[in-house]
Design a protein around this motif. Structure first.
Motif, PDB file in Angstrom:
ATOM      1  N   LEU A  59      37.045 -12.534   9.380  1.00  0.00           N
ATOM      2  CA  LEU A  59      37.823 -13.767   9.462  1.00  0.00           C
ATOM      3  C   LEU A  59      37.269 -14.814   9.643  1.00  0.00           C
ATOM      4  O   LEU A  59      36.079 -15.000  10.423  1.00  0.00           O
ATOM      5  N   VAL A  63      40.863 -19.169  12.041  1.00  0.00           N
ATOM      6  CA  VAL A  63      41.836 -18.462  11.567  1.00  0.00           C
ATOM      7  C   VAL A  63      42.674 -17.776  12.937  1.00  0.00           C
ATOM      8  O   VAL A  63      42.288 -17.584  13.687  1.00  0.00           O
ATOM      9  N   VAL A  77      45.510  -6.199   9.604  1.00  0.00           N
ATOM     10  CA  VAL A  77      44.597  -6.210   8.296  1.00  0.00           C
ATOM     11  C   VAL A  77      43.853  -5.034   7.934  1.00  0.00           C
ATOM     12  O   VAL A  77      43.054  -4.383   8.868  1.00  0.00           O
ATOM     13  N   ILE A 115      39.947 -13.113   5.368  1.00  0.00           N
ATOM     14  CA  ILE A 115      40.832 -14.181   5.395  1.00  0.00           C
ATOM     15  C   ILE A 115      39.998 -15.561   5.501  1.00  0.00           C
ATOM     16  O   ILE A 115      39.105 -15.605   6.542  1.00  0.00           O
ATOM     17  N   SER A 117      43.063 -20.670   7.854  1.00  0.00           N
ATOM     18  CA  SER A 117      44.328 -19.860   7.439  1.00  0.00           C
ATOM     19  C   SER A 117      45.140 -19.481   8.679  1.00  0.00           C
ATOM     20  O   SER A 117      44.566 -18.909   9.797  1.00  0.00           O
ATOM     21  N   ILE A 139      48.072 -16.193   9.463  1.00  0.00           N
ATOM     22  CA  ILE A 139      48.683 -15.017   9.018  1.00  0.00           C
ATOM     23  C   ILE A 139      50.101 -14.927   9.976  1.00  0.00           C
ATOM     24  O   ILE A 139      49.988 -14.814  11.319  1.00  0.00           O
ATOM     25  N   VAL A 162      48.278  -7.471   6.090  1.00  0.00           N
ATOM     26  CA  VAL A 162      47.191  -8.034   4.913  1.00  0.00           C
ATOM     27  C   VAL A 162      46.408  -7.037   4.004  1.00  0.00           C
ATOM     28  O   VAL A 162      45.925  -6.331   4.893  1.00  0.00           O
ATOM     29  N   SER A 169      42.711 -10.077   0.169  1.00  0.00           N
ATOM     30  CA  SER A 169      41.951 -11.333   0.811  1.00  0.00           C
ATOM     31  C   SER A 169      42.886 -12.426   0.562  1.00  0.00           C
ATOM     32  O   SER A 169      43.707 -12.543  -0.367  1.00  0.00           O
ATOM     33  N   VAL A 170      42.521 -13.333   1.598  1.00  0.00           N
ATOM     34  CA  VAL A 170      43.562 -14.635   1.588  1.00  0.00           C
ATOM     35  C   VAL A 170      42.621 -15.878   1.686  1.00  0.00           C
ATOM     36  O   VAL A 170      41.455 -15.890   2.113  1.00  0.00           O
TER      37      VAL A 170
END
Length: 187
Positions: free
Chosen positions: A136, A140, A148, A154, A158, A160, A166, A169-170
């Motif tokens: 992370l 985040v 996750v 992430i 960002s 979530i 998840v 990847s973000v």
């Protein structure tokens, strides 16, 4: 991704010790028990707050930045740290869970950096766990009940949405939600 056998006597003993520290902290979330829990972590930054109900397996492969808040009943399934005799290029290859600065972790979040064999015959042998890190980046926010999976990063800033899973990847500065989590919009 790294394979390891979680049923060796040393790893069973290590998990038992860490589970007991987590249990004591959950039963009595005092400053002393929080300090003991933090001492087991691979890294714990300044002004980190962990609510009761926190659970992890090995702790030594969890790295927390500064000003991290972990709400109640969170589970971080981390791997054991690779031995010093073996070199590894980055923490993600070691199955580490890395949480950057200024992250907010909602209640009942699960970060699962360890998985098992997909092949049913191999899985019955209980020999292999597979560790792949979770990262992370800074700032985040994971809403309540987010899961996750291993190998996910992430991106910074960002968010979530609550209840999301998840699996990939973000990007940075995005809002993702759903099961599996998909991009909803840029932030």
């Amino acid at each position: 991704m790294r394979a390891f056998d979680s049923l060796t006597p040393s790893l069973i003993a290590q998990r038992k010790t860490v589970h007991e520290v987590c249990r004591l902290f959950s039963k009595s979330p005092s400053k002393g028990n929080l300090k003991r829990l933090k001492s087991f972590l691979g890294q714990c930054g300044e002004h980190v707050y962990i609510e009761s109900g926190f659970h992890c397996d090995y702790a030594e492969n969890i790295y927390l930045g500064d000003r991290v808040y972990i709400n109640s009943h969170c589970t971080l399934i981390d791997s054991n740290k690779i031995s010093n005799s073996q070199q590894i290029e980055n923490l993600a290859d070691d199955g580490a869970i890395t949480i950057g600065d200024d992250c907010l972790i909602g209640p009942n979040v699960q970060l699962l950096a360890v998985s098992h064999d997909m092949n049913p015959m191999q899985r019955q042998q209980f020999k292999h766990n597979y560790a792949q890190g979770i990262t992370l980046e800074n700032n985040v926010w994971l809403g309540a009940g987010v899961i996750v999976l291993a190998g996910v990063t992430i991106g910074e800033n960002s968010v979530i949405g609550a209840g999301s899973v998840v699996t990939k990847s973000v990007e940075k500065s995005c809002f993702y939600a759903g099961n599996p989590a998909i991009k909803v919009r840029d932030l």
